[in-house]
Design a protein around this motif. Structure first.
Motif, PDB file in Angstrom:
ATOM      1  N   VAL A 150      39.031  64.606  45.758  1.00  0.00           N
ATOM      2  CA  VAL A 150      39.021  64.157  44.355  1.00  0.00           C
ATOM      3  C   VAL A 150      37.910  64.860  43.602  1.00  0.00           C
ATOM      4  CG1 VAL A 150      39.432  62.356  42.810  1.00  0.00           C
ATOM      5  CG2 VAL A 150      40.219  61.950  45.101  1.00  0.00           C
ATOM      6  N   SER A 151      38.447  65.077  42.289  1.00  0.00           N
ATOM      7  CA  SER A 151      37.230  66.047  41.675  1.00  0.00           C
ATOM      8  C   SER A 151      35.988  65.038  41.273  1.00  0.00           C
ATOM      9  CB  SER A 151      37.589  66.582  40.318  1.00  0.00           C
ATOM     10  OG  SER A 151      38.820  67.444  40.353  1.00  0.00           O
ATOM     11  N   HIS A 152      36.147  63.842  40.702  1.00  0.00           N
ATOM     12  CA  HIS A 152      35.338  62.969  40.495  1.00  0.00           C
ATOM     13  C   HIS A 152      36.107  61.866  40.136  1.00  0.00           C
ATOM     14  CE1 HIS A 152      31.813  65.711  40.434  1.00  0.00           C
ATOM     15  NE2 HIS A 152      32.635  66.393  39.552  1.00  0.00           N
ATOM     16  N   ILE A 153      35.519  60.580  40.051  1.00  0.00           N
ATOM     17  CA  ILE A 153      35.979  59.320  39.377  1.00  0.00           C
ATOM     18  C   ILE A 153      36.244  59.590  37.954  1.00  0.00           C
ATOM     19  CG2 ILE A 153      35.612  56.883  39.019  1.00  0.00           C
ATOM     20  CD1 ILE A 153      36.340  57.465  41.964  1.00  0.00           C
ATOM     21  N   THR A 154      35.509  60.282  37.509  1.00  0.00           N
ATOM     22  CA  THR A 154      35.924  60.646  36.047  1.00  0.00           C
ATOM     23  C   THR A 154      36.535  62.002  35.772  1.00  0.00           C
ATOM     24  OG1 THR A 154      33.562  61.906  35.795  1.00  0.00           O
ATOM     25  CG2 THR A 154      33.734  59.532  35.342  1.00  0.00           C
ATOM     26  N   GLY A 155      36.950  62.615  36.677  1.00  0.00           N
ATOM     27  CA  GLY A 155      37.529  63.856  36.700  1.00  0.00           C
ATOM     28  C   GLY A 155      36.706  65.184  36.703  1.00  0.00           C
ATOM     29  N   GLY A 156      37.412  66.292  36.911  1.00  0.00           N
ATOM     30  CA  GLY A 156      36.729  67.667  36.708  1.00  0.00           C
ATOM     31  C   GLY A 156      36.543  68.134  35.461  1.00  0.00           C
TER      32      GLY A 156
ATOM     33  N   LEU B 231      41.238  61.028  39.381  1.00  0.00           N
ATOM     34  CA  LEU B 231      41.762  61.960  38.580  1.00  0.00           C
ATOM     35  C   LEU B 231      41.602  63.441  39.467  1.00  0.00           C
ATOM     36  CD1 LEU B 231      40.064  61.197  35.010  1.00  0.00           C
ATOM     37  CD2 LEU B 231      42.404  60.810  35.874  1.00  0.00           C
ATOM     38  N   HIS B 232      42.670  64.244  39.324  1.00  0.00           N
ATOM     39  CA  HIS B 232      42.744  65.575  40.125  1.00  0.00           C
ATOM     40  C   HIS B 232      42.585  66.528  39.080  1.00  0.00           C
ATOM     41  CE1 HIS B 232      43.794  63.139  43.706  1.00  0.00           C
ATOM     42  NE2 HIS B 232      44.451  62.532  42.960  1.00  0.00           N
TER      43      HIS B 232
ATOM     44  N   ASP C 252      46.410  73.335  41.725  1.00  0.00           N
ATOM     45  CA  ASP C 252      45.465  72.358  42.011  1.00  0.00           C
ATOM     46  C   ASP C 252      44.160  72.754  42.365  1.00  0.00           C
ATOM     47  OD1 ASP C 252      44.064  70.136  42.933  1.00  0.00           O
ATOM     48  OD2 ASP C 252      45.540  69.721  44.619  1.00  0.00           O
ATOM     49  N   VAL C 253      43.097  72.801  41.691  1.00  0.00           N
ATOM     50  CA  VAL C 253      41.955  73.462  41.800  1.00  0.00           C
ATOM     51  C   VAL C 253      41.315  72.972  43.076  1.00  0.00           C
ATOM     52  CG1 VAL C 253      39.395  74.010  40.891  1.00  0.00           C
ATOM     53  CG2 VAL C 253      41.536  73.839  39.376  1.00  0.00           C
ATOM     54  N   ASP C 254      41.085  71.471  43.321  1.00  0.00           N
ATOM     55  CA  ASP C 254      40.426  71.125  44.433  1.00  0.00           C
ATOM     56  C   ASP C 254      41.084  71.477  45.790  1.00  0.00           C
ATOM     57  OD1 ASP C 254      38.820  69.814  42.930  1.00  0.00           O
ATOM     58  OD2 ASP C 254      39.664  68.136  42.680  1.00  0.00           O
ATOM     59  N   ASN C 255      42.330  71.414  45.863  1.00  0.00           N
ATOM     60  CA  ASN C 255      43.032  71.645  46.936  1.00  0.00           C
ATOM     61  C   ASN C 255      43.449  73.100  47.148  1.00  0.00           C
ATOM     62  OD1 ASN C 255      42.951  68.782  48.144  1.00  0.00           O
ATOM     63  ND2 ASN C 255      44.205  68.699  46.711  1.00  0.00           N
ATOM     64  N   LYS C 256      43.522  73.847  46.134  1.00  0.00           N
ATOM     65  CA  LYS C 256      43.845  75.231  46.014  1.00  0.00           C
ATOM     66  C   LYS C 256      45.460  75.373  46.675  1.00  0.00           C
ATOM     67  CE  LYS C 256      39.188  77.079  47.239  1.00  0.00           C
ATOM     68  NZ  LYS C 256      38.454  77.769  48.003  1.00  0.00           N
ATOM     69  N   GLN C 257      46.274  74.857  45.810  1.00  0.00           N
ATOM     70  CA  GLN C 257      47.646  74.859  45.947  1.00  0.00           C
ATOM     71  C   GLN C 257      48.251  75.011  44.894  1.00  0.00           C
ATOM     72  OE1 GLN C 257      49.248  71.452  48.035  1.00  0.00           O
ATOM     73  NE2 GLN C 257      47.945  69.953  46.940  1.00  0.00           N
ATOM     74  N   ALA C 258      49.527  75.746  44.764  1.00  0.00           N
ATOM     75  CA  ALA C 258      50.043  75.721  43.463  1.00  0.00           C
ATOM     76  C   ALA C 258      51.024  74.793  43.176  1.00  0.00           C
ATOM     77  CB  ALA C 258      50.854  77.219  43.584  1.00  0.00           C
ATOM     78  N   LEU C 259      51.041  74.248  41.993  1.00  0.00           N
ATOM     79  CA  LEU C 259      52.092  73.429  41.637  1.00  0.00           C
ATOM     80  C   LEU C 259      53.379  74.057  41.217  1.00  0.00           C
ATOM     81  CD1 LEU C 259      53.193  70.266  41.068  1.00  0.00           C
ATOM     82  CD2 LEU C 259      51.862  70.640  38.965  1.00  0.00           C
ATOM     83  N   PHE C 260      53.289  75.134  40.450  1.00  0.00           N
ATOM     84  CA  PHE C 260      54.387  75.771  39.484  1.00  0.00           C
ATOM     85  C   PHE C 260      53.830  76.900  39.084  1.00  0.00           C
ATOM     86  CE2 PHE C 260      56.475  76.807  35.613  1.00  0.00           C
ATOM     87  CZ  PHE C 260      57.820  76.825  36.082  1.00  0.00           C
TER      88      PHE C 260
ATOM     89  N   PHE D 268      42.322  70.797  33.021  1.00  0.00           N
ATOM     90  CA  PHE D 268      42.578  69.498  32.759  1.00  0.00           C
ATOM     91  C   PHE D 268      42.691  68.489  34.143  1.00  0.00           C
ATOM     92  CE2 PHE D 268      46.338  71.746  33.250  1.00  0.00           C
ATOM     93  CZ  PHE D 268      47.411  71.050  33.866  1.00  0.00           C
ATOM     94  N   ASP D 269      42.572  67.220  33.711  1.00  0.00           N
ATOM     95  CA  ASP D 269      42.763  66.196  34.859  1.00  0.00           C
ATOM     96  C   ASP D 269      44.251  65.422  34.787  1.00  0.00           C
ATOM     97  OD1 ASP D 269      40.284  66.859  35.879  1.00  0.00           O
ATOM     98  OD2 ASP D 269      39.120  65.478  34.608  1.00  0.00           O
ATOM     99  N   TRP D 270      44.898  65.361  35.887  1.00  0.00           N
ATOM    100  CA  TRP D 270      45.661  64.400  36.093  1.00  0.00           C
ATOM    101  C   TRP D 270      45.725  63.313  36.844  1.00  0.00           C
ATOM    102  CZ3 TRP D 270      50.601  68.368  36.117  1.00  0.00           C
ATOM    103  CH2 TRP D 270      50.998  68.467  35.019  1.00  0.00           C
ATOM    104  N   PRO D 271      46.102  62.186  36.727  1.00  0.00           N
ATOM    105  CA  PRO D 271      46.012  61.228  37.675  1.00  0.00           C
ATOM    106  C   PRO D 271      47.321  61.258  38.612  1.00  0.00           C
ATOM    107  CG  PRO D 271      46.906  60.412  35.417  1.00  0.00           C
ATOM    108  CD  PRO D 271      46.298  61.667  35.291  1.00  0.00           C
ATOM    109  N   SER D 272      47.248  60.368  39.839  1.00  0.00           N
ATOM    110  CA  SER D 272      48.295  60.677  40.725  1.00  0.00           C
ATOM    111  C   SER D 272      49.639  60.478  40.239  1.00  0.00           C
ATOM    112  CB  SER D 272      47.847  59.884  42.101  1.00  0.00           C
ATOM    113  OG  SER D 272      46.528  60.034  42.313  1.00  0.00           O
TER     114      SER D 272
END
Length: 763
Positions: free
Chosen positions: A322-328, A350-351, A376-384, A290-294
């Motif tokens: 950033v995945s895309h302007i329209t998100g990933g 969108l990320h 976070d798929v783009d930056n390869k970091q865990a949020l939770f 899914f995509d989330w805005p900042s």
């Protein structure tokens, strides 16, 4: 702790066994980077390896959906994408040079009609009632009041999320593709804003934040506890010192604008699971992309924004890819078939995130555990990340599958476009060939002016006028002008098309009288034929509806479980009152109740109740029509019948009959009634015989007499002689004994008479 890594990581001797380590000491040496804490403490090294493992499994699962076993066939995902395009009447992918579609690319789109009709009938028969949810209980300590309270409160919450629209969307997607995945969660949405205020500071001058993520101000309500300490009303853990220090600043606040159940039908391209798995809950890995805005990410981290990990996470998110302007995620992409446009370049970027569920080893005993990871798929970091049991009220992954035509041993199904792929292709191929052939058909005119004298003189020949022309010697009129007609009929192809339409319509369960006319079904013109077609269609649809109901009820159960787990007392009191709200308080954990809660569709439940009540009425009616002596003996059988139908108040429905009068009088009356019935049965038997040598069946009186004999023996009376004039009967007209002997005299036959002989039995 230890994780079960892939073979590639094992070859590199990645040892993750850190069982029993001191969390504070280990985190100080190798701290994790995830901004949100959980009950799964990991070191920084373990966290990085977990993220790498999750991303690798994500890529493998996506590849399995795109994998082609043969170059000539589409992959699992390509088949579903093609079905969605064709449902939107986009057939541009089949246009190739040298094919009929290069000249004519029309479609009858039969699967689209089957999808629409199935979805409409499913909505009418399964989702058409005002109240969708039905709650029943199974167990010795069940409570109808609690079931009623759960049903009422759950129905209210389901209406808020427009559950019918979600299930209708899932039904249509399942008919097109074969399956739809529905996700059930509890969602909170926040409104962020800033204002100037006086914020409480601690001993070192840092701002103090409450558990909701908002700073503590001098205008917040407070109270004095029993220990004499002043505390914050919205967070009792916050202690207010005797001489608090406030600092004026522009602080950021957030307000909860939505907190409730969230049920959504996912885009089929955003749900990832290996296609070889039997069940998504038993699969080693599945994920939702899914995509989330900042600002959404900041809202999730609002309670920990002042921590170092949260700041580093947001910084990396802002300057990362950033995945895309329209998100990933595909759900954020514009739909070209509907003419949608991409988001504005100035819109909030969108990320791409992935909510992953993976089975791996994190315990000392070497067993596998269910872990939920948001990465976070783009930056390869865990949020939770945490154990599934700590984040899921149902104890399962928050996904359920609605499908039709289930594939044996797999979690998905087969949609109408894939099921009727070959027939759909043939119908469209024939349709376009006929259309192209028709465009070439017409009349060909052949003119020969030299066959006339005027033509030889160079004069132009005009047809359709009153002018007269002279034929040259040796020519006929057909030599001057001919018309050749090009036919456009293909009889054999039409017959094949009719046969194909007929079999396809029957298999899809979408047959009507009009369809049969197209498919050359003569029986459709008759009432019997229409009823037969409708019966076939109902049988096919029942199987499809059964598959749909299984998915619907699992979704409703998950929704009710989440609603009870996130139960809000004030909300329940305002809707149901204090008494029922207190009753619901005991049902927070649906699995800890002393009975089994069963969630069903109300339509299906109502139909079952009506059928059970109708059968119960018939059983009670048969019982009340029995003689008291018989009713007393077989009453336990009737009780078992009603209990099997789950009917309450069985003792009141089946009263114990009272036997009045002496046994001798009752027996005499029964014998007289039985004799009368036996005699009348013999007369009817005489009138019923119509052919020579035909043996008539036993009369009603004789059959009833045989049952009466058993009744007489059960009454334990003294044996009496039974004859044709004194046959014991029951009070409801069942005759008693069979004749002791029978003579079969042949009736006299008159000469020349065609009447058959009469066979008469005597007791």
């Amino acid at each position: 702790m230890s994780f079960e890594l892939s073979a590639a990581l094992a070859e590199k001797n990645h040892d993750l066994k850190e069982v029993g380590y001191d969390t504070e000491i280990t985190e100080a040496i190798d701290p994790p980077k995830a901004p949100l804490k959980s009950h799964l403490p990991l070191t920084g090294t373990q966290e990085r390896k977990l993220v790498d493992l999750v991303l690798k499994r994500l890529e493998e699962s996506i590849s399995s959906q795109k994998f082609r076993r043969m170059e000539s066939s589409n992959s699992w995902l390509e088949r579903r994408n093609e079905a969605m395009r064709q449902y939107g009447s986009d057939f541009s992918t089949r246009v190739e040079a040298g094919t009929i579609y290069e000249f004519s690319n029309l479609s009858m789109n039969l699967p689209k009609r089957y999808c629409d009709i199935t979805c409409a009938r499913a909505f009418d028969e399964l989702l058409g009632s005002e109240q969708l949810l039905g709650v029943t209980q199974e167990g010795a300590e069940d409570s109808k009041e609690e079931a009623s309270a759960i049903e009422r409160f759950g129905s209210h919450k389901l209406k808020e999320v427009r559950i019918k629209e979600v299930l209708r969307e899932a039904t249509l997607g399942a008919c097109i593709r074969g399956e739809s995945v529905v996700k059930t969660t509890w969602e909170k949405q926040y409104l962020r804003y800033r204002k100037t205020c006086h914020v409480l500071t601690d001993e070192v001058g840092r701002f103090v934040f409450a558990s909701d993520g908002n700073p503590v101000t001098n205008t917040d309500p407070m109270f004095e506890g029993e220990d004499g300490v002043t505390r914050l009303s919205r967070d009792e853990k916050i202690r207010i010192p005797e001489n608090p220090t406030y600092k004026e600043t522009v602080a950021e606040f957030r307000r909860v604008v939505k907190s409730g159940l969230d049920v959504v039908c996912l885009d089929h391209r955003d749900f990832v699971c290996n296609t070889a798995e039997k069940d998504i809950h038993e699969a080693d890995f599945c994920a939702h992309v899914f995509d989330w805005p900042s600002d959404k990410v900041r809202g999730v981290l609002a309670g920990v924004l002042d921590t170092e990990n949260a700041k580093l996470f947001l910084q990396k998110l802002g300057r990362g890819n950033v995945s895309h302007i329209t998100g990933g995620a595909w759900a954020s992409q514009p739909d070209d078939l509907k003419g949608e446009q991409e988001r504005d370049m100035d819109a909030i970027p969108l990320h791409q995130f992935a909510e992953c569920y993976i089975r791996c080893c994190v315990s000392e005993d070497g067993g596998t555990d269910e872990i939920m990871v948001v990465v976070d798929v783009d930056n390869k970091q865990a949020l939770f990340y945490d154990y599934l049991g700590n984040v899921s009220p149902t104890g399962k992954r928050p996904f359920q599958v609605v499908r039709v035509n289930p594939v044996p041993g797999r979690w998905y199904g087969t949609g109408f476009y894939e099921k009727f792929q070959d027939r759909h292709k043939f119908v469209d191929l024939f349709f376009n060939r006929v259309n192209f052939r028709s465009s070439l058909s017409g009349n060909i005119r052949i003119e020969n002016p030299e066959a006339t004298e005027e033509g030889m003189a160079g004069e132009e020949i005009e047809f359709g006028t009153n002018k007269t022309y002279k034929l040259r010697p040796g020519f006929k009129i057909k030599d001057v002008f001919q018309v050749i007609q090009v036919p456009n009929d293909a009889t054999e192809s039409k017959d094949m098309l009719n046969l194909l339409l007929q079999t396809t319509q029957l298999e899809a369960g979408m047959v009507s009288a009009g369809d049969a006319g197209i498919g050359s079904l003569p029986s459709a013109g008759l009432a019997t034929g229409i009823k037969s077609l409708d019966r076939v269609a109902n049988i096919v649809l029942k199987s499809i509806f059964f598959d749909l109901v299984q998915g619907f009820e699992r979704i409703l159960f998950d929704a009710v479980t989440v609603v009870l787990a996130k139960y809000d007392t004030s909300d329940a009191i305002s809707m149901m009152g204090v008494k029922k709200a207190e009753m619901l308080e005991k049902c927070r954990d649906i699995y800890s109740l002393p009975y089994r809660v069963k969630v069903v569709l109300s339509n299906a439940r109502d139909i079952d109740v009506i059928k059970a009540n109708s059968q119960a009425m018939e059983v009670v009616g048969n019982y009340l029509n029995l003689a008291p002596q018989i009713a007393i003996r077989i009453r336990p059988l009737f009780i078992q019948m009603l209990e099997s139908l789950q009917i309450s108040g069985v003792e009141d429905l089946l009263p114990i009959p009272e036997v009045t009068g002496s046994p001798a009088n009752e027996q005499g009356e029964a014998q007289e009634a039985g004799a009368a019935l036996a005699e009348s049965g013999g007369k009817q038997q005489q009138r019923g015989s119509s052919r020579v040598g035909e043996m008539p069946s036993l009369s009603a009186g004789m059959a009833q007499a045989e049952l009466g004999a058993q009744q007489q023996e059960s009454m334990e009376q003294e044996p009496q002689e039974v004859n044709a004039q004194n046959t014991p009967t029951s009070a409801i007209g069942i005759s008693a004994a069979a004749p002791a002997a029978a003579e079969v005299p042949i009736g006299d036959e008159e000469a020349g008479s065609s009447a058959p002989p009469v066979i008469q039995g005597e007791a």
